[in-house]
Design an enzyme around this catalytic site. Structure first.
Site, PDB file in Angstrom:
ATOM      1  N   TYR A   1      14.362  31.894   6.419  1.00  0.00           N
ATOM      2  CA  TYR A   1      13.044  32.639   6.822  1.00  0.00           C
ATOM      3  C   TYR A   1      12.912  32.801   8.480  1.00  0.00           C
ATOM      4  CZ  TYR A   1      11.205  31.588   2.078  1.00  0.00           C
ATOM      5  OH  TYR A   1      11.252  31.551   0.692  1.00  0.00           O
TER       6      TYR A   1
ATOM      7  N   HIS B   1      -6.553  -7.740  12.473  1.00  0.00           N
ATOM      8  CA  HIS B   1      -5.299  -7.070  12.631  1.00  0.00           C
ATOM      9  C   HIS B   1      -5.114  -6.408  14.098  1.00  0.00           C
ATOM     10  CE1 HIS B   1      -2.338  -4.259  10.979  1.00  0.00           C
ATOM     11  NE2 HIS B   1      -2.757  -3.346  11.440  1.00  0.00           N
TER      12      HIS B   1
ATOM     13  N   ARG C   1     -11.276  -0.277  13.716  1.00  0.00           N
ATOM     14  CA  ARG C   1     -11.200   0.590  12.588  1.00  0.00           C
ATOM     15  C   ARG C   1     -12.364   0.016  11.404  1.00  0.00           C
ATOM     16  NH1 ARG C   1      -5.351   0.825  10.094  1.00  0.00           N
ATOM     17  NH2 ARG C   1      -5.537  -1.389   9.851  1.00  0.00           N
TER      18      ARG C   1
ATOM     19  N   CYS D   1      13.257  25.172   4.398  1.00  0.00           N
ATOM     20  CA  CYS D   1      12.193  25.814   3.243  1.00  0.00           C
ATOM     21  C   CYS D   1      11.434  24.710   2.576  1.00  0.00           C
ATOM     22  CB  CYS D   1      13.359  26.406   2.257  1.00  0.00           C
ATOM     23  SG  CYS D   1      14.452  28.111   3.208  1.00  0.00           S
TER      24      CYS D   1
ATOM     25  N   LYS E   1       0.679  -1.327   0.235  1.00  0.00           N
ATOM     26  CA  LYS E   1      -0.161  -0.039  -0.062  1.00  0.00           C
ATOM     27  C   LYS E   1       1.061   1.159   0.095  1.00  0.00           C
ATOM     28  CE  LYS E   1      -0.325  -0.098   5.012  1.00  0.00           C
ATOM     29  NZ  LYS E   1      -1.070  -0.892   6.259  1.00  0.00           N
TER      30      LYS E   1
ATOM     31  N   ASP F   1      12.082  24.012  -0.439  1.00  0.00           N
ATOM     32  CA  ASP F   1      12.958  23.032  -1.401  1.00  0.00           C
ATOM     33  C   ASP F   1      14.372  22.934  -0.935  1.00  0.00           C
ATOM     34  OD1 ASP F   1      10.597  23.445  -3.355  1.00  0.00           O
ATOM     35  OD2 ASP F   1      11.408  25.311  -3.790  1.00  0.00           O
TER      36      ASP F   1
ATOM     37  N   ARG G   1       1.071 -11.116   6.859  1.00  0.00           N
ATOM     38  CA  ARG G   1       1.158  -9.746   6.141  1.00  0.00           C
ATOM     39  C   ARG G   1       2.374  -8.958   6.613  1.00  0.00           C
ATOM     40  NH1 ARG G   1      -4.166  -9.984   8.206  1.00  0.00           N
ATOM     41  NH2 ARG G   1      -3.597  -7.946   9.679  1.00  0.00           N
TER      42      ARG G   1
END
Ligand SMILES: *Cc1c(COP(=O)(O)O)cnc(C)c1O
Length: 375
Positions: A249, A158, A129, A295, A34, A297, A210
């Protein structure tokens, strides 16, 4: 790849981890792919787990299942999470197995032509759940699915605390065993273990496990798995900033002397979240602190000694472990790797070969071809 920020994934190590865990549990393996294989690339990880002998894969949604089908994968796919009962025809057409997790879901699903729909019944034994909590409803749902021609291939639950609370796991298991036993049905797939339960919890009932995070070397119990993933970047600028200046910043960091500051092209848009401010990255034998705010990037890192532009930077890997990073960020390794965004190039090692080099070659060929008309 033009921006040198990349995640390296060693598929051989993933395959080794699957083999290792498989030998310990001795059951069928359902590889959980997933969220794009926990951010590592579902179709690439798929190759590794199939080679290592996984019998089935699991995803979280029909979209994720269809992506694997589009890659040409023909084997079993179980959707662990919710599906829309209106999509039963698509599930049947693509031979994708759904979780049957509530009375409402089953009643709506059987309004379609359900013949051949593959399901695993999901039992809620304490996670709260999805899944059947009430034994009566579970039976009713089983009967409805059976009468409507569904193929009831499996049943699962689970555990919520397999990493930390064996008594809670045992209690959940007993509820699960009671539910399975009461149905008197020869399920092909009976499964309850996630990665941690797979190696720490033994039961005589289940026949499959799993595996998710342990494929990536993260386990509360096994300390000798291989670490297949690492995150890297490269220094793009180095300067000496005089004492008393601020960095980034909001001017949240002030230099106390002449400081060597390296700029590195990774930021929160890559999944390197702002909480990393003050943490360390590994650069050329030294651990540099992320100074000033992260930041979108880029980040600025204070170093003890200067380095060349182009020097590799390890965000996590052999020198800063993913689990250590998770601890420092008060989170779990799962979250860190799932958040690494799509713009971070994934490079792969497979059968000892660097697939990235192949991609580079392909790209340079494409570039040459484009430039031909001007030559
Ligand atoms: C994600 C998930 C798993 C895999 O868990 P890991 O801890 O990563 O092994 C197994 N089962 C279900 C239902 C899940 O949602």
């Amino acid at each position: 790849m033009y921006r040198n920020t990349w995640m390296e994934i060693n598929l051989d190590a993933i395959a080794d981890n699957v083999r290792r865990v498989r030998n310990i549990c001795g059951k069928k393996i359902i590889a959980v792919l997933k969220a794009d294989g926990y951010g590592c690339g579902d179709s690439q990880v798929l190759q590794a787990v199939l080679e290592a002998g996984a019998e089935m894969v699991a995803v979280s949604s029909l979209d994720e299942a269809l992506m694997l089908r589009n890659e040409g994968y023909q084997g079993g796919i179980l959707i662990l999470g919710a599906t829309d009962p209106a999509d039963v025809p698509t599930l049947i057409l693509n031979k994708v197995t759904a979780a049957a997790y509530s009375m409402e879901w089953v009643q709506r699903a059987v309004r379609n032509d359900c013949v051949g729909l593959k399901v695993h019944l999901k039992v809620d034994t304490g996670m709260n759940r999805i899944g059947f909590k009430d034994p009566g409803e579970l039976h009713e749902a089983f009967d409805l699915l059976y009468e409507n021609g569904c193929s009831i291939e499996g049943i699962f639950t689970h555990f919520h605390s397999a990493d930390s609370d064996p008594a809670a796991t045992q209690l959940q298991y007993e509820r699960f065993a009671a539910a399975v036993g009461s149905l008197h049905y020869p399920f092909e797939w009976i499964h309850c273990d996630n990665s941690d339960a797979t190696v720490s919890f033994k039961d005589p009932l289940s026949n499959a496990c799993r595996l998710g995070v342990s494929m990536y070397g993260v386990s509360s119990y096994l300390k000798d798995l291989r670490y297949p993933i690492s995150l890297h970047s490269q220094v793009v600028m180095v300067k000496t900033v005089p004492a008393g200046e601020t960095i980034g910043y909001g001017a949240t960091y002030k230099t106390s002397k002449d400081e060597i500051i390296a700029t590195i092209p990774i930021g929160y848009a890559d999944g390197f979240v702002r909480a990393n401010q003050g943490r360390k990255v590994y650069v050329d034998g030294q651990y540099g602190e992320v100074t000033g705010r992260v930041c979108m990037d880029q980040i600025m890192v204070r170093l003890d000694h200067p380095v060349e532009v182009g020097t590799p930077v390890e965000i996590f890997g052999p020198h800063i472990h993913l689990e250590q990073m998770a601890e420092e960020l008060h989170t779990i390794p799962y979250e860190i790797i799932c958040l690494i965004s799509g713009r971070v190039t994934r490079t792969y090692i497979w059968h000892g070969e660097d697939l990235e080099e192949n991609q580079r070659l392909l790209k340079s060929e494409a570039t040459v071809k484009q430039e031909e008309p001007n030559a």
